[in-house]
Design an enzyme around this catalytic site. Structure first.
Site, mmCIF file in Angstrom:
data_model
loop_
_atom_site.group_PDB
_atom_site.id
_atom_site.type_symbol
_atom_site.label_atom_id
_atom_site.label_comp_id
_atom_site.label_asym_id
_atom_site.label_seq_id
_atom_site.Cartn_x
_atom_site.Cartn_y
_atom_site.Cartn_z
ATOM 1 N N GLU A 149 0.796 -1.235 0.000
ATOM 2 C CA GLU A 149 0.000 0.000 0.000
ATOM 3 C C GLU A 149 0.820 1.273 0.000
ATOM 4 O O GLU A 149 0.376 2.298 -0.498
ATOM 5 C CB GLU A 149 -0.903 0.054 1.243
ATOM 6 C CG GLU A 149 -2.044 -0.907 1.258
ATOM 7 C CD GLU A 149 -1.728 -2.136 2.069
ATOM 8 O OE1 GLU A 149 -0.519 -2.485 2.190
ATOM 9 O OE2 GLU A 149 -2.660 -2.770 2.571
ATOM 10 N N GLY A 352 -19.260 8.848 22.191
ATOM 11 C CA GLY A 352 -19.551 7.529 21.636
ATOM 12 C C GLY A 352 -20.637 7.590 20.579
ATOM 13 O O GLY A 352 -21.234 8.643 20.341
ATOM 14 N N CYS A 379 -19.624 15.306 24.735
ATOM 15 C CA CYS A 379 -20.381 14.941 23.535
ATOM 16 C C CYS A 379 -21.472 13.915 23.857
ATOM 17 O O CYS A 379 -22.457 14.258 24.494
ATOM 18 C CB CYS A 379 -19.441 14.498 22.420
ATOM 19 S SG CYS A 379 -20.198 14.767 20.806
ATOM 20 N N GLY A 381 -21.420 11.826 26.052
ATOM 21 C CA GLY A 381 -21.487 11.838 27.508
ATOM 22 C C GLY A 381 -22.448 12.916 27.993
ATOM 23 O O GLY A 381 -23.277 12.687 28.881
ATOM 24 N N GLN A 383 -24.895 14.111 26.209
ATOM 25 C CA GLN A 383 -26.237 13.703 25.779
ATOM 26 C C GLN A 383 -26.844 12.714 26.774
ATOM 27 O O GLN A 383 -28.025 12.798 27.109
ATOM 28 C CB GLN A 383 -26.171 13.112 24.367
ATOM 29 C CG GLN A 383 -25.691 14.140 23.330
ATOM 30 C CD GLN A 383 -25.520 13.559 21.935
ATOM 31 O OE1 GLN A 383 -25.645 12.349 21.726
ATOM 32 N NE2 GLN A 383 -25.212 14.413 20.962
ATOM 33 N N HIS A 505 -15.853 18.830 21.830
ATOM 34 C CA HIS A 505 -14.759 17.996 22.336
ATOM 35 C C HIS A 505 -13.608 18.884 22.795
ATOM 36 O O HIS A 505 -12.718 19.193 21.990
ATOM 37 C CB HIS A 505 -14.244 17.075 21.220
ATOM 38 C CG HIS A 505 -15.187 15.988 20.847
ATOM 39 N ND1 HIS A 505 -15.151 14.739 21.416
ATOM 40 C CD2 HIS A 505 -16.203 15.963 19.955
ATOM 41 C CE1 HIS A 505 -16.103 13.983 20.887
ATOM 42 N NE2 HIS A 505 -16.750 14.706 20.001
ATOM 43 N N GLU A 507 -11.146 18.106 24.493
ATOM 44 C CA GLU A 507 -9.874 17.365 24.529
ATOM 45 C C GLU A 507 -9.011 17.603 23.290
ATOM 46 O O GLU A 507 -7.798 17.437 23.346
ATOM 47 C CB GLU A 507 -10.136 15.865 24.725
ATOM 48 C CG GLU A 507 -10.748 15.111 23.563
ATOM 49 C CD GLU A 507 -12.275 15.146 23.514
ATOM 50 O OE1 GLU A 507 -12.885 16.061 24.103
ATOM 51 O OE2 GLU A 507 -12.864 14.255 22.856
HETATM 52 N N1 GLN Z 1 -23.404 9.948 18.737
HETATM 53 C C1 GLN Z 1 -23.571 11.298 19.142
HETATM 54 C C2 GLN Z 1 -23.931 12.211 17.991
HETATM 55 O O1 GLN Z 1 -23.730 11.892 16.862
HETATM 56 C C3 GLN Z 1 -22.347 11.816 19.891
HETATM 57 C C4 GLN Z 1 -21.109 11.807 19.083
HETATM 58 C C5 GLN Z 1 -19.851 11.916 19.910
HETATM 59 O O2 GLN Z 1 -19.836 11.597 21.090
HETATM 60 N N2 GLN Z 1 -18.789 12.359 19.313
HETATM 61 O O3 GLN Z 1 -24.414 13.292 18.215
#
Ligand code: GLN
Length: 536
Positions: A149, A352, A379, A381, A383, A505, A507
């Site tokens: 590759e 996630g 993120c 988290g 939600q 994010h 981080e």
């Molecule tokens: N899955 C969620 C969304 O799409 C959060 C994405 C994430 O944590 N980066 O909004």
């Protein structure tokens, strides 16, 4: 402009990203303008659709490119902001070339790997679309010499070495294994790897030998003479307790000097890297440890790379060591949550995608909220913290995110309007930096010390504004908002010690010399909480 290429041989995972970042840091300390870019040999157009289990975290740049996690190292070491141009894959090169072919740019020609693909690679290496000026462009080539590759990339480098004679430098990383039974360190794989490069028309200028044991002069000489490399251009990179010690070690061995000499540049005085050394000294001086839980679903350490690094940086600036305790949310239940979180001074609820592990994140959020443990949601988290609040405080037992439950009436997290017509998954989320206004007087505004910020995003779903008033009345406030779209960026419960979550994010913006304020304050609060517990 000078071009530095970093390749790897013998095995993968040698830490080319760390060597590239360290070299970038050292050249920057000498006053040069640098950038570092990663070329990956896979067919995905960007790493956004790759599984974090296999590939680790997806890092997002200011301009919204989903990239390899090595770009995170580049930024954390050098404080530069990378862009789309800093992350290129075979997939992206081919898709550009195919687009050009369809447009008719090559009419009459047979489109081939050489010269069309290699030309496109060279355009990207030279950053022809980037208006910024650099003294050095460091290009890291993913994969290992010998992989099918990566051939077009190596051919492009060969051509560039010819076209820009005197202005390129090729650094090759290899591995010196130690054979326990023989009690010997072996250089043969390195010799073979260099031979393989020579077969491709590439002679490395500098060799960085990765090793678990110290290499004596004899071995270094042997490698130099067998591989046609000057003796002061063979550098060893022994395993170190932290990647942040690598720049210091590389400077001590003269990696930056070797590069400058090879490029016929003045070597000058060696910079002292004072701030960097101060950071390391502060880290070494910290003896007390703080335990932080990371509630997520990906077992692989690298899946939360930037969050782990941000916690570590924030701990150092708070004079603490940090223990990052990964907790798999798939196995969290109401019965084991108390026990699992015992001893934790703070809890991070991780980003996630998809359903797996969501209920565990909600259980963790409930436990932390009702026990007033410092909690930081990022993120997904955030939600899940919002969903938990709806279920257990607002009383909507069926509350959820539309991502997991598309039909619930209490869709407190919902798909963004402009996402509803999207049919392609790759690169279509809300990505990159967006401005955010913080509510004056809020905890968030106090932490940032200002009310206008900009942070990077990677999500499709958002806080559903039709519930905002109900949350406010019940004590969860939206204290960060996108000024144009009115999207909720931060929520907090002011009544609690530290219960803050963000849709973005943070981080991605935390670096060694500029740790992120949210992480700094979260760790500060965690220490305070722990001290309070100990004094009870
Ligand atoms: N899955 C969620 C969304 O799409 C959060 C994405 C994430 O944590 N980066 O909004």
């Amino acid at each position: 402009m000078k071009y530095i290429f970093v390749t790897g041989g013998v095995v993968s995972s040698l830490g080319k990203g760390i060597i590239s970042s360290s070299l970038g840091k050292l050249l920057q300390a000498r006053g040069y303008r640098i950038t570092i870019q990663k070329f990956d040999p896979y067919i995905n157009v960007d790493p956004g659709t790759l599984n974090p289990y296999e590939h680790g975290e997806c890092y997002v740049t200011e301009d919204g490119m989903e990239t390899d996690l090595d770009l995170g190292h580049y930024e954390r070491f050098t404080d530069i902001h990378t862009t789309r141009g800093n992350s290129v894959t075979t997939g992206r090169i081919y898709s550009t070339v195919i687009e050009k072919e369809r447009r008719g740019d090559y009419l009459g020609k047979t489109v081939q790997v050489v010269p069309h693909i290699t030309d496109e690679i060279k355009n990207c290496i030279r950053r022809e679309d980037d208006p910024a000026e650099y003294d050095f462009i460091i290009t890291e080539i993913g994969g290992t010499i010998g992989d099918i590759e990566s051939m077009p990339f190596l051919e492009a480098i060969r051509q560039m070495r010819w076209e820009h004679r005197g202005d390129t430098c090729c650094i090759h990383l290899t591995y010196i294994p130690y054979l326990k039974a023989a009690g010997e360190l072996k250089t043969k794989p390195t010799q073979h790897s260099v031979k393989e490069m020579q077969g491709l028309g590439l002679q490395p200028d500098i060799l960085v030998l990765r090793t678990e044991k110290h290499l004596d002069e004899g071995i270094m000489h042997k490698v130099a003479s067998f591989c046609n490399v000057d003796q002061d251009c063979v550098v060893q990179s022994e395993d170190l307790p932290s990647i942040y010690e690598v720049p210091i070690e590389m400077q001590a061995q003269g990696l930056d000097k070797a590069v400058l000499k090879k490029l016929n540049m003045e070597v000058g005085e060696t910079p002292d890297l004072l701030l960097w050394r101060n950071y390391l000294a502060k880290r070494d001086g910290a003896t007390k440890k703080i335990e932080i839980a990371l509630v997520g679903k990906y077992e692989l350490q690298d899946a939360y790379k930037s969050i782990r690094e941000s916690l570590q940086q924030a701990a150092v600036y708070n004079d603490r060591k940090v223990g990052v305790n990964y907790i798999n949310s798939q196995f969290l239940t109401k019965d084991n949550v108390a026990e699992t979180l015992t001893g934790m001074a703070g809890v991070v609820i991780c980003p996630g995608f998809g359903e797996r592990g969501t209920e565990g994140k909600i259980i963790a959020a409930e436990y932390c909220r009702t026990h007033d443990i410092p909690t930081f949601g990022i993120c997904f988290g955030m939600q899940m913290m919002v969903v938990e609040f709806a279920r257990n405080v607002l009383g909507y037992k069926d509350a959820g995110s539309a991502e997991i439950d598309p039909v619930t009436k209490h869709n407190v997290i919902d798909m963004m309007e402009d996402q509803k017509n999207i049919t392609k998954m790759g690169g279509t989320m809300r990505l990159g930096a967006y401005p955010c206004k913080l509510v004056p007087g809020s905890r968030a505004a106090a932490i940032y010390g200002r009310t206008e910020i900009s942070e990077r995003h990677r999500h499709r779903y958002e806080f559903n504004n039709s519930f905002r008033e109900q949350y406010r009345k019940a004590g969860m406030l939206c204290t960060g908002l996108n000024p144009k779209a009115d999207l909720v960026e931060i929520v907090e419960i002011p009544e609690l010690r530290w219960y803050i979550a963000c849709q973005f994010h943070p981080e991605y913006r935390s670096t060694v010399l500029h740790p992120h304020p949210l992480f700094l304050d979260f760790i500060r609060a965690a220490i305070e909480y722990e001290n309070g517990k100990n004094n009870e």
